[in-house]
Write an enzyme that holds these catalytic residues in place. Structure first.
Site, mmCIF file in Angstrom:
data_model
loop_
_atom_site.group_PDB
_atom_site.id
_atom_site.type_symbol
_atom_site.label_atom_id
_atom_site.label_comp_id
_atom_site.label_asym_id
_atom_site.label_seq_id
_atom_site.Cartn_x
_atom_site.Cartn_y
_atom_site.Cartn_z
ATOM 1 N N LYS A 114 0.600 -0.861 0.475
ATOM 2 C CA LYS A 114 -0.142 -0.100 -0.253
ATOM 3 C C LYS A 114 0.553 1.486 0.064
ATOM 4 C CE LYS A 114 -5.059 0.438 2.064
ATOM 5 N NZ LYS A 114 -5.403 -0.352 3.801
HETATM 6 O O1 G3P Z 1 -7.936 0.980 6.136
HETATM 7 C C1 G3P Z 1 -8.716 2.131 4.926
HETATM 8 C C2 G3P Z 1 -9.737 2.636 5.526
HETATM 9 O O2 G3P Z 1 -11.175 1.193 5.159
HETATM 10 C C3 G3P Z 1 -9.776 2.772 6.997
HETATM 11 O O3 G3P Z 1 -11.457 3.205 7.474
HETATM 12 O O4 G3P Z 1 -12.568 3.866 8.800
HETATM 13 O O5 G3P Z 1 -10.490 4.387 9.887
HETATM 14 O O6 G3P Z 1 -11.552 5.493 7.689
HETATM 15 P P1 G3P Z 1 -11.445 4.336 8.623
#
Ligand code: G3P
Length: 215
Positions: A83
């Site tokens: 990533k």
């Molecule tokens: O892993 C990336 C993304 O899915 C993060 O989600 O919930 O931290 O906005 P969030």
């Protein structure tokens, strides 16, 4: 649409994998930090649990350092997808890693132009964060529809990985929009199974069966 878990928690991954419905896993530095374990150790364990793409994020912000980190991560296991963040240095690193045959998930995407650049850089997938857009009163799902259309218009092979999912309706809309992959927290994954009429219906079927004296 492929279903991924967005977690670095091995217990959650094990449970979802045991259902045979898990296509892959995404992690990020925040999720790994929360587990308090070695990054490498967690990644190896996850790769051995799930035979699918496992995203592992670089923490450098400069091209050469990202490429080096990406190569090291990719060496851990064949399932690793590196990533890289959606910044100019991240896309330069993406191009180089992709040229070496390493799959790159370009993360922290919040606009269609960013997604277009990631695809042109050779990303294996791009991760638009829909929940974080919704959080600031923007329309996360509109971004997914725009990116899917753009990629289709030009036949980009880059997949749209719908990320930052907060609830089952996000999953439904991601599928309707033609997202290729949807990654979600374990709580949302479990919610996908639930419907009150299923529980009520099952209770009634079993009750009727029992009342009729059937075993
Ligand atoms: O892993 C990336 C993304 O899915 C993060 O989600 O919930 O931290 O906005 P969030």
């Amino acid at each position: 649409m492929k279903l991924y878990l967005d977690t670095a928690n091995v217990k959650e991954i094990k449970e979802a994998a045991s259902m045979g419905l898990l296509d892959g896993v995404t992690t990020n530095p925040s999720l790994v930090a929360k587990e308090g374990r070695s990054f490498r150790e967690v990644l190896l364990e996850v790769c051995n649990l799930v035979d699918g793409p496992i995203s592992a994020e670089v923490v450098s912000v400069e091209e050469d350092a990202m490429v080096k980190e990406g190569r090291d991560l990719a060496k851990i296991h064949k399932n690793i997808v590196v990533k890289c963040p959606l910044i100019p240095e991240g896309l330069k690193a993406t191009r180089r890693l992709a040229a070496e045959g390493i799959r790159v998930n370009v993360t922290l995407c919040f606009s269609p132009t960013q997604a277009l650049l990631a695809a042109k850089a050779g990303a294996w997938c791009v991760s638009p964060f829909i929940g974080r857009l919704d959080d600031i009163s923007s329309d996360g799902m509109a971004l997914i529809r725009q990116i899917v259309t753009i990629f289709r218009n030009y036949d980009f092979k880059t997949q749209v990985l719908v990320a930052s999912v907060r609830h089952p309706q996000h999953v439904v809309e991601a599928a309707l929009a033609g997202g290729h992959i949807c990654t979600m927290p374990f709580t949302v994954f479990l919610q996908l199974f639930k419907h009150p009429l299923t529980d009520i219906g099952l209770k009634k079927f079993l009750g009727d069966w029992g009342a009729a004296g059937r075993q």
